[in-house]
Design an enzyme around this catalytic site. Structure first.
Site, PDB file in Angstrom:
ATOM      1  N   TRP A  85       0.853  -1.197   0.000  1.00  0.00           N
ATOM      2  CA  TRP A  85       0.000   0.000   0.000  1.00  0.00           C
ATOM      3  C   TRP A  85       0.882   1.238   0.000  1.00  0.00           C
ATOM      4  O   TRP A  85       1.795   1.364   0.816  1.00  0.00           O
ATOM      5  CB  TRP A  85      -0.945   0.037   1.206  1.00  0.00           C
ATOM      6  CG  TRP A  85      -1.704   1.331   1.209  1.00  0.00           C
ATOM      7  CD1 TRP A  85      -2.702   1.679   0.342  1.00  0.00           C
ATOM      8  CD2 TRP A  85      -1.476   2.469   2.051  1.00  0.00           C
ATOM      9  NE1 TRP A  85      -3.118   2.967   0.606  1.00  0.00           N
ATOM     10  CE2 TRP A  85      -2.384   3.480   1.636  1.00  0.00           C
ATOM     11  CE3 TRP A  85      -0.604   2.733   3.109  1.00  0.00           C
ATOM     12  CZ2 TRP A  85      -2.449   4.732   2.251  1.00  0.00           C
ATOM     13  CZ3 TRP A  85      -0.650   3.974   3.721  1.00  0.00           C
ATOM     14  CH2 TRP A  85      -1.581   4.967   3.293  1.00  0.00           C
TER      15      TRP A  85
ATOM     16  N   GLU B 215      -2.674  -3.002  -2.933  1.00  0.00           N
ATOM     17  CA  GLU B 215      -3.911  -2.498  -2.312  1.00  0.00           C
ATOM     18  C   GLU B 215      -4.335  -1.155  -2.905  1.00  0.00           C
ATOM     19  O   GLU B 215      -3.563  -0.201  -2.945  1.00  0.00           O
ATOM     20  CB  GLU B 215      -3.672  -2.351  -0.803  1.00  0.00           C
ATOM     21  CG  GLU B 215      -4.885  -1.855  -0.021  1.00  0.00           C
ATOM     22  CD  GLU B 215      -4.624  -1.789   1.487  1.00  0.00           C
ATOM     23  OE1 GLU B 215      -3.476  -2.041   1.919  1.00  0.00           O
ATOM     24  OE2 GLU B 215      -5.572  -1.470   2.222  1.00  0.00           O
TER      25      GLU B 215
ATOM     26  N   ASP C  43      -9.353  -3.431   0.446  1.00  0.00           N
ATOM     27  CA  ASP C  43      -9.611  -3.076   1.844  1.00  0.00           C
ATOM     28  C   ASP C  43     -11.070  -2.614   1.913  1.00  0.00           C
ATOM     29  O   ASP C  43     -11.503  -1.783   1.104  1.00  0.00           O
ATOM     30  CB  ASP C  43      -8.640  -1.951   2.254  1.00  0.00           C
ATOM     31  CG  ASP C  43      -8.761  -1.558   3.726  1.00  0.00           C
ATOM     32  OD1 ASP C  43      -9.892  -1.287   4.175  1.00  0.00           O
ATOM     33  OD2 ASP C  43      -7.721  -1.483   4.398  1.00  0.00           O
TER      34      ASP C  43
ATOM     35  N   ASP D  65      -7.187  -5.116   9.167  1.00  0.00           N
ATOM     36  CA  ASP D  65      -6.589  -3.779   9.099  1.00  0.00           C
ATOM     37  C   ASP D  65      -7.512  -2.778   9.782  1.00  0.00           C
ATOM     38  O   ASP D  65      -8.303  -2.112   9.135  1.00  0.00           O
ATOM     39  CB  ASP D  65      -6.336  -3.387   7.636  1.00  0.00           C
ATOM     40  CG  ASP D  65      -5.595  -2.049   7.541  1.00  0.00           C
ATOM     41  OD1 ASP D  65      -5.106  -1.586   8.589  1.00  0.00           O
ATOM     42  OD2 ASP D  65      -5.529  -1.485   6.439  1.00  0.00           O
TER      43      ASP D  65
ATOM     44  N   HIS E 254      -8.405  -6.862   3.060  1.00  0.00           N
ATOM     45  CA  HIS E 254      -8.127  -6.187   4.315  1.00  0.00           C
ATOM     46  C   HIS E 254      -9.470  -5.974   4.973  1.00  0.00           C
ATOM     47  O   HIS E 254     -10.270  -5.143   4.524  1.00  0.00           O
ATOM     48  CB  HIS E 254      -7.435  -4.839   4.062  1.00  0.00           C
ATOM     49  CG  HIS E 254      -5.965  -4.900   4.290  1.00  0.00           C
ATOM     50  ND1 HIS E 254      -5.171  -3.791   4.339  1.00  0.00           N
ATOM     51  CD2 HIS E 254      -5.145  -5.961   4.513  1.00  0.00           C
ATOM     52  CE1 HIS E 254      -3.920  -4.172   4.570  1.00  0.00           C
ATOM     53  NE2 HIS E 254      -3.886  -5.471   4.666  1.00  0.00           N
TER      54      HIS E 254
ATOM     55  N   LYS F  40      -7.022   2.264  -3.159  1.00  0.00           N
ATOM     56  CA  LYS F  40      -7.708   3.156  -2.225  1.00  0.00           C
ATOM     57  C   LYS F  40      -8.427   4.254  -2.999  1.00  0.00           C
ATOM     58  O   LYS F  40      -7.988   4.642  -4.080  1.00  0.00           O
ATOM     59  CB  LYS F  40      -6.687   3.748  -1.253  1.00  0.00           C
ATOM     60  CG  LYS F  40      -7.291   4.484  -0.082  1.00  0.00           C
ATOM     61  CD  LYS F  40      -6.287   4.648   1.053  1.00  0.00           C
ATOM     62  CE  LYS F  40      -6.866   5.495   2.174  1.00  0.00           C
ATOM     63  NZ  LYS F  40      -6.083   5.437   3.394  1.00  0.00           N
TER      64      LYS F  40
ATOM     65  N   ASP G  49     -12.581   6.156   5.611  1.00  0.00           N
ATOM     66  CA  ASP G  49     -11.721   5.010   5.891  1.00  0.00           C
ATOM     67  C   ASP G  49     -11.194   5.100   7.317  1.00  0.00           C
ATOM     68  O   ASP G  49     -10.019   5.302   7.561  1.00  0.00           O
ATOM     69  CB  ASP G  49     -10.574   5.016   4.873  1.00  0.00           C
ATOM     70  CG  ASP G  49      -9.583   3.889   5.095  1.00  0.00           C
ATOM     71  OD1 ASP G  49     -10.033   2.802   5.498  1.00  0.00           O
ATOM     72  OD2 ASP G  49      -8.381   4.097   4.866  1.00  0.00           O
TER      73      ASP G  49
ATOM     74  N   ASP H  27     -11.070   2.899   9.732  1.00  0.00           N
ATOM     75  CA  ASP H  27     -10.422   1.714  10.310  1.00  0.00           C
ATOM     76  C   ASP H  27     -10.956   1.351  11.691  1.00  0.00           C
ATOM     77  O   ASP H  27     -10.189   1.056  12.607  1.00  0.00           O
ATOM     78  CB  ASP H  27      -8.899   1.905  10.356  1.00  0.00           C
ATOM     79  CG  ASP H  27      -8.301   2.108   8.973  1.00  0.00           C
ATOM     80  OD1 ASP H  27      -8.187   1.124   8.240  1.00  0.00           O
ATOM     81  OD2 ASP H  27      -7.981   3.268   8.630  1.00  0.00           O
TER      82      ASP H  27
ATOM     83  N   HIS I 276     -11.830   1.137   1.597  1.00  0.00           N
ATOM     84  CA  HIS I 276     -11.185   1.931   0.553  1.00  0.00           C
ATOM     85  C   HIS I 276     -12.038   2.221  -0.670  1.00  0.00           C
ATOM     86  O   HIS I 276     -11.525   2.385  -1.773  1.00  0.00           O
ATOM     87  CB  HIS I 276      -9.889   1.243   0.113  1.00  0.00           C
ATOM     88  CG  HIS I 276      -8.812   1.368   1.138  1.00  0.00           C
ATOM     89  ND1 HIS I 276      -7.502   1.096   0.891  1.00  0.00           N
ATOM     90  CD2 HIS I 276      -8.876   1.763   2.438  1.00  0.00           C
ATOM     91  CE1 HIS I 276      -6.787   1.297   1.984  1.00  0.00           C
ATOM     92  NE2 HIS I 276      -7.602   1.698   2.937  1.00  0.00           N
TER      93      HIS I 276
HETATM   94  C1  RNT Z   1      -4.149   2.380   4.422  1.00  0.00           C
HETATM   95  C2  RNT Z   1      -4.179   0.937   4.092  1.00  0.00           C
HETATM   96  C3  RNT Z   1      -3.044   0.135   4.654  1.00  0.00           C
HETATM   97  C4  RNT Z   1      -2.712   0.513   6.081  1.00  0.00           C
HETATM   98  C5  RNT Z   1      -1.671  -0.369   6.708  1.00  0.00           C
HETATM   99  C6  RNT Z   1      -1.215   0.157   8.022  1.00  0.00           C
HETATM  100  O1  RNT Z   1      -5.281   3.039   4.089  1.00  0.00           O
HETATM  101  O2  RNT Z   1      -5.387   0.378   4.457  1.00  0.00           O
HETATM  102  O3  RNT Z   1      -3.313  -1.215   4.517  1.00  0.00           O
HETATM  103  O4  RNT Z   1      -3.831   0.562   6.890  1.00  0.00           O
HETATM  104  O5  RNT Z   1      -0.649  -0.539   5.814  1.00  0.00           O
HETATM  105 ZN    ZN Z   2      -5.613  -1.748   4.318  1.00  0.00          ZN
END
Ligand code: RNT
Ligand code: ZN
Length: 419
Positions: free
Chosen positions: A184, A226, A259, A326, A286, A228, A294, A296, A262
């Site tokens: 990423w 990955e 993810d 994640d 993820h 986004k 996003d 998390d 994302h």
């Molecule tokens: C960031 C991505 C990535 C991170 C990690 C810490 O938006 O989701 O995967 O969260 O690398």
């Molecule tokens: Zn991620």
């Protein structure tokens, strides 16, 4: 006693639909979930003394006491969390969790820096996965890394990528099982760029340069890129967009990582799995929970999660999807974050494995879509909880909310002593 009774009754209900609950439990326990090392310390890592994420547009908010401050603490916390979670677990380590006596810059990291991680993994019989770190570094301060216009900076990050693949290969060798590497990059721009093409051209070139290293065995170091939609500081333009990443992955034969946080806030990922898997062997997910952005948040057993696993079950692609977590929440007890989130993911798996897939698909083939809808709805109130409790009992981890007492004891004994 009550768990057994409830389970026997539940089993009968599922058997009536031809579903084998014992087999579902066995299978749900065998599927690996890779726990991310960065929930333990709010993505700080071991390179700096800073008390929070330094750049990259990802953010752990909150200041709950007890953050892990070094490798020993991070690993102890993850070990504690893992003991309260049923089923096979892996751990995914970020490059900024390297442990070296003297500071070593990112382009020079080597497997030795992860020796402690590898020893810990061996000791606990778990496998490691890996993530290069393209953020929290002065050379990432202006928001570009692998797509940087400055050749020297770009070359620095390419070297970082190349060294990360060697670390991953060493991990794979150590554990006798592949190491899944997630790529990423935060690259992008806050406001309207005058050139969207240049960075994408350089990003592709950099990945090509990284992946060209044939001395790294691709069956050991398995790469996933990955995508986004946006990040803090890259609201307008993200170089590694969904289209960029899936096109790159398909054209180069690398993997893709989606993810859950994302995409557009109203966009979910379960419907995309069957599209990507027409053209790719495997996908990395993820597992995260966005709230409005996003953010998390800790993963919960909600519809988004269930839909991802139902999709995997209905497409019978369990062996083609790799699962890594994640999320990072610094506002609550971090062990509870791990346990709540990872147990929710395991629940999602079990829930999907108890789906009447065959029946639903034959209704569909016969055009009986009313029956299909009705059965999907009825299954939401099947006695799933009894099967879940049985799974926990079988895996020898606390049933129901019993694990909370253990987290409280650990907080009292360990976390509260951390300054
Ligand atoms: C960031 C991505 C990535 C991170 C990690 C810490 O938006 O989701 O995967 O969260 O690398
Ligand atoms: Zn991620």
């Amino acid at each position: 006693m009550n768990i057994d009774k409830a389970y026997e009754l539940a089993k009968k209900r599922y058997t009536a639909f031809g579903i084998d609950t014992d087999a579902a439990i066995e299978k749900a326990l065998r599927i690996p979930i890779s726990l991310h090392c960065w929930q333990a310390d709010d993505v700080v890592g071991f390179e700096t003394k800073s008390e929070g994420l330094d750049g990259g547009g990802i953010m752990a908010t909150g200041s709950y006491p007890g953050r892990a401050r070094n490798g020993e603490e991070v690993r102890a916390d993850i070990t504690k969390a893992m003991s309260l979670i049923p089923g096979v677990q892996r751990c995914n380590v970020h490059a900024l969790y390297a442990e070296t006596d003297e500071p070593v810059d990112r382009d020079k990291i080597s497997p030795v820096a992860f020796r402690k991680w590898m020893e810990w993994a061996k000791e606990h019989g778990i496998c490691l996965d890996f993530n290069p770190t393209f953020f929290a570094h002065p050379k990432a301060d202006d928001g570009y890394t692998l797509s940087h216009r400055d050749d020297e900076i770009r070359a620095f990050w390419v070297r970082h990528g190349q060294s990360c693949r060697r670390v991953a290969e060493a991990m794979a060798e150590n554990q006798g099982s592949p190491c899944y590497v997630n790529w990423w990059t935060p690259d992008g721009s806050k406001d309207i760029p005058a050139d969207r093409f240049g960075p994408r051209e350089r990003m592709a070139m950099s990945y090509d340069e990284i992946m060209a290293d044939d001395s790294v065995d691709k069956s050991r170091c398995v790469d996933f890129i990955e995508s986004k939609l946006f990040g803090i500081g890259s609201e307008e333009y993200v170089v590694s967009s969904a289209e960029f990443c899936s096109n790159y992955a398909i054209s180069r034969g690398t993997g893709l990582c989606m993810d859950m946080g994302h995409f557009h806030p109203t966009e979910t990922i379960h419907g995309k799995i069957s599209s990507h898997l027409q053209f790719m062997d495997r996908l990395l997910l993820h597992v995260s929970r966005p709230i409005r952005w996003d953010s998390d948040h800790v993963v919960l057993f909600n519809d988004d999660l269930k839909n991802v696993f139902l999709e995997i079950q209905r497409g019978n692609v369990w062996d083609r999807v790799i699962l890594a977590l994640d999320f990072f929440d610094a506002s609550i007890n971090r062990i509870s974050a791990y346990v709540t989130g990872t147990r929710a993911v395991r629940k999602g798996m079990l829930y999907a494995l108890l789906d009447p897939t065959e029946q639903l698909q034959s209704y569909e083939a016969e055009g009986r879509n009313g029956q299909r809808l009705a059965l999907m709805e009825e299954f939401k109130s099947m006695p799933f909880a009894a099967v879940w409790d049985r799974l926990c009992e079988k895996a020898d981890v606390p049933v129901g909310a019993d694990w909370l007492a253990e987290v409280d004891a650990y907080e009292e004994r360990v976390l509260s002593k951390r300054a």
